[in-house]
Design a protein around this motif. Structure first.
Motif, PDB file in Angstrom:
ATOM      1  N   ALA A  49       8.773  10.387  -7.015  1.00 14.23           N
ATOM      2  CA  ALA A  49       9.073   9.828  -5.693  1.00 14.23           C
ATOM      3  C   ALA A  49       7.857   9.889  -4.782  1.00 14.23           C
ATOM      4  O   ALA A  49       7.574   8.942  -4.037  1.00 14.23           O
ATOM      5  N   MET A  50       7.120  10.984  -4.855  1.00 16.68           N
ATOM      6  CA  MET A  50       5.981  11.149  -3.954  1.00 16.68           C
ATOM      7  C   MET A  50       4.864  10.148  -4.223  1.00 16.68           C
ATOM      8  O   MET A  50       4.033   9.886  -3.348  1.00 16.68           O
ATOM      9  N   GLU A  51       4.853   9.571  -5.425  1.00 14.56           N
ATOM     10  CA  GLU A  51       3.867   8.530  -5.692  1.00 14.56           C
ATOM     11  C   GLU A  51       4.083   7.321  -4.789  1.00 14.56           C
ATOM     12  O   GLU A  51       3.154   6.548  -4.538  1.00 14.56           O
ATOM     13  N   ASP A  52       5.300   7.159  -4.300  1.00 11.85           N
ATOM     14  CA  ASP A  52       5.639   5.999  -3.456  1.00 11.85           C
ATOM     15  C   ASP A  52       5.838   6.389  -1.993  1.00 11.85           C
ATOM     16  O   ASP A  52       6.170   5.546  -1.162  1.00 11.85           O
ATOM     17  N   TYR A  53       5.654   7.665  -1.680  1.00 10.03           N
ATOM     18  CA  TYR A  53       5.947   8.129  -0.310  1.00 10.03           C
ATOM     19  C   TYR A  53       5.041   7.468   0.724  1.00 10.03           C
ATOM     20  O   TYR A  53       5.495   7.088   1.819  1.00 10.03           O
ATOM     21  N   GLY A  54       3.788   7.322   0.418  1.00 10.20           N
ATOM     22  CA  GLY A  54       2.865   6.686   1.366  1.00 10.20           C
ATOM     23  C   GLY A  54       3.280   5.264   1.673  1.00 10.20           C
ATOM     24  O   GLY A  54       3.194   4.813   2.830  1.00 10.20           O
ATOM     25  N   ALA A  55       3.741   4.533   0.644  1.00  9.45           N
ATOM     26  CA  ALA A  55       4.209   3.157   0.868  1.00  9.45           C
ATOM     27  C   ALA A  55       5.440   3.150   1.772  1.00  9.45           C
ATOM     28  O   ALA A  55       5.613   2.250   2.601  1.00  9.45           O
ATOM     29  N   PHE A  56       6.297   4.167   1.612  1.00  9.34           N
ATOM     30  CA  PHE A  56       7.479   4.300   2.473  1.00  9.34           C
ATOM     31  C   PHE A  56       7.072   4.490   3.936  1.00  9.34           C
ATOM     32  O   PHE A  56       7.620   3.842   4.841  1.00  9.34           O
ATOM     33  N   VAL A  57       6.116   5.361   4.185  1.00  6.72           N
ATOM     34  CA  VAL A  57       5.666   5.615   5.558  1.00  6.72           C
ATOM     35  C   VAL A  57       5.070   4.342   6.162  1.00  6.72           C
ATOM     36  O   VAL A  57       5.311   4.011   7.324  1.00  6.72           O
ATOM     37  N   ARG A  58       4.296   3.619   5.357  1.00  2.93           N
ATOM     38  CA  ARG A  58       3.722   2.361   5.854  1.00  2.93           C
ATOM     39  C   ARG A  58       4.828   1.342   6.160  1.00  2.93           C
ATOM     40  O   ARG A  58       4.738   0.587   7.133  1.00  2.93           O
ATOM     41  N   THR A  68      17.209   1.893   5.691  1.00  2.96           N
ATOM     42  CA  THR A  68      16.575   1.800   4.380  1.00  2.96           C
ATOM     43  C   THR A  68      15.307   0.970   4.480  1.00  2.96           C
ATOM     44  O   THR A  68      15.300  -0.098   5.110  1.00  2.96           O
ATOM     45  N   PHE A  69      14.244   1.457   3.865  1.00  7.10           N
ATOM     46  CA  PHE A  69      12.953   0.787   3.874  1.00  7.10           C
ATOM     47  C   PHE A  69      12.550   0.485   2.432  1.00  7.10           C
ATOM     48  O   PHE A  69      12.636   1.348   1.560  1.00  7.10           O
ATOM     49  N   SER A  70      12.138  -0.744   2.196  1.00  6.64           N
ATOM     50  CA  SER A  70      11.799  -1.172   0.841  1.00  6.64           C
ATOM     51  C   SER A  70      10.292  -1.176   0.626  1.00  6.64           C
ATOM     52  O   SER A  70       9.521  -1.546   1.508  1.00  6.64           O
ATOM     53  N   THR A  71       9.904  -0.744  -0.563  1.00  4.38           N
ATOM     54  CA  THR A  71       8.514  -0.826  -1.011  1.00  4.38           C
ATOM     55  C   THR A  71       8.508  -1.653  -2.307  1.00  4.38           C
ATOM     56  O   THR A  71       9.570  -2.064  -2.793  1.00  4.38           O
ATOM     57  N   SER A  72       7.357  -1.833  -2.867  1.00  2.00           N
ATOM     58  CA  SER A  72       7.277  -2.607  -4.110  1.00  2.00           C
ATOM     59  C   SER A  72       7.894  -1.870  -5.293  1.00  2.00           C
ATOM     60  O   SER A  72       8.215  -2.483  -6.320  1.00  2.00           O
ATOM     61  N   ASN A  73       8.087  -0.560  -5.141  1.00  2.00           N
ATOM     62  CA  ASN A  73       8.614   0.238  -6.251  1.00  2.00           C
ATOM     63  C   ASN A  73      10.058   0.687  -6.067  1.00  2.00           C
ATOM     64  O   ASN A  73      10.666   1.201  -7.006  1.00  2.00           O
ATOM     65  N   GLY A  74      10.599   0.540  -4.874  1.00  2.00           N
ATOM     66  CA  GLY A  74      11.970   1.000  -4.677  1.00  2.00           C
ATOM     67  C   GLY A  74      12.366   0.999  -3.212  1.00  2.00           C
ATOM     68  O   GLY A  74      11.696   0.395  -2.360  1.00  2.00           O
TER      69      GLY A  74
END
Length: 238
Positions: free
Chosen positions: A94-103, A48-54
Motif C-alpha cells: 500500500a505504501m508504494e502508492d501512498y504518495g500518489a494518494f496524497v497527490r 475516496t481518491f483514485s490513483t493509477s493503482n487503486g
C-alpha cells in the motif's frame, strides 16, 4: 526430533517497525481527514481518491481519522483502522502508492480554488417582519384578554382555583386551562396542538390567522355553555 533444535526468528523487530510506520501514517493521514472535514463542513464522512493503482478511502469521525483503506489489485488493505494493523507485506504494498494518494488529495483540494470567486454577495434586502409581528402580538393580546375573562367566569362558577374547559369547534378540540382568574393556556388540536395562549412563546402568525375564526366559535360555544347553565339553574326549586 528434527526441527526442535532450530532457532525461531523473532518477529518483534518487524512488528515494531510496522507499528512505527502505521503511527506515522495515522498522523499524516489524520491531517488529511481534518482537512476533509473542514472542506466538507462536517465532522463525519468519507471520501475516496483514485490513483493509477487503486483507490484510497479516508473515513473520519468527529474530525479524526477512523480508517484509511487502500483498494488495489490485492484487494482491500486497511493501512489504518481501529481494529488491527495490516500485515507488513500488505503495508509495504500500500505504501508504494501512498504518495500518489496524497497527490490525488492535493489535486482534489486545488480543484476548489477560486470556485467561490464569482459568487455574487450583493444579496436582496431582507424584508422586515416587524409589522406582521406587531399585528400578531395585538391579536394574541386580545385572545389572552378574552381567555382570561373566560377563566375568571369559570373560576367563579366552578368554585375551584384550577380547572379546564373543553369544547369542539369545527371538528377541532379546544381546551382552556385556568388558574384563578387567569388562563394558563388555550390549546387547539389536543396534545401536540397549537397554543394560542401559553406561559411560553407566542404562537406563529400563520397559526394565529388559521385559528382566529375558530376562536370566535370557541367564545360562542362558551356563551352557549353559560346560557345552558343559567337555563338549567332557573328550573331548580328550593
Amino acid at each position: 526430533m528434527d526441527g526442535l533444535d532450530e532457532e525461531i526468528t523473532e518477529a518483534e523487530d518487524v512488528a515494531a517497525e510496522r507499528d512505527e510506520l502505521v503511527s506515522a501514517v495515522y498522523e499524516h493521514a489524520g491531517t488529511i481527514a481534518r482537512e476533509l472535514a473542514l472542506l466538507k463542513g462536517g465532522d463525519y464522512g468519507q471520501e475516496t481518491f483514485s490513483t493509477s493503482n487503486g483507490d484510497w478511502t479516508v473515513k473520519y469521525e468527529a474530525g479524526n481519522l477512523d480508517y484509511l483503506r487502500y483498494s488495489g489489485k490485492k484487494g482491500d488493505i486497511y493501512v489504518v483502522s481501529t481494529k488491527q494493523p495490516p500485515a507488513p507485506d500488505d503495508l509495504a504494498l500500500a505504501m508504494e502508492d501512498y504518495g500518489a494518494f496524497v497527490r490525488a488529495f492535493n489535486d482534489h483540494v486545488a480543484s476548489f480554488e477560486g470556485i467561490l470567486d464569482e459568487v455574487d454577495t450583493d444579496f436582496p434586502e431582507v424584508a422586515s417582519t416587524a409589522s406582521v409581528v406587531e399585528e400578531r402580538n395585538r391579536l394574541v393580546r386580545t385572545i389572552r384578554e378574552t381567555a382570561d375573562a373566560i377563566s375568571a367566569q369559570l373560576h367563579r362558577f366552578n368554585g375551584t382555583d384550577y380547572g379546564a374547559w373543553k369544547t369542539t369547534v369545527s371538528g377541532k378540540r379546544w381546551e382552556l386551562k385556568w388558574e384563578g382568574d387567569r388562563a394558563s393556556y388555550l390549546r387547539v388540536g389536543g396534545e401536540g396542538g397549537v397554543y394560542l395562549v401559553s406561559q411560553y412563546e407566542p404562537p406563529s402568525a400563520p397559526d394565529v390567522k388559521r385559528h382566529a375564526e375558530g376562536f370566535r366559535g370557541f367564545i360562542e360555544a362558551f356563551n352557549e355553555y353559560v346560557d345552558e347553565l343559567n337555563a338549567n339553574l332557573s328550573h331548580v326549586e328550593l
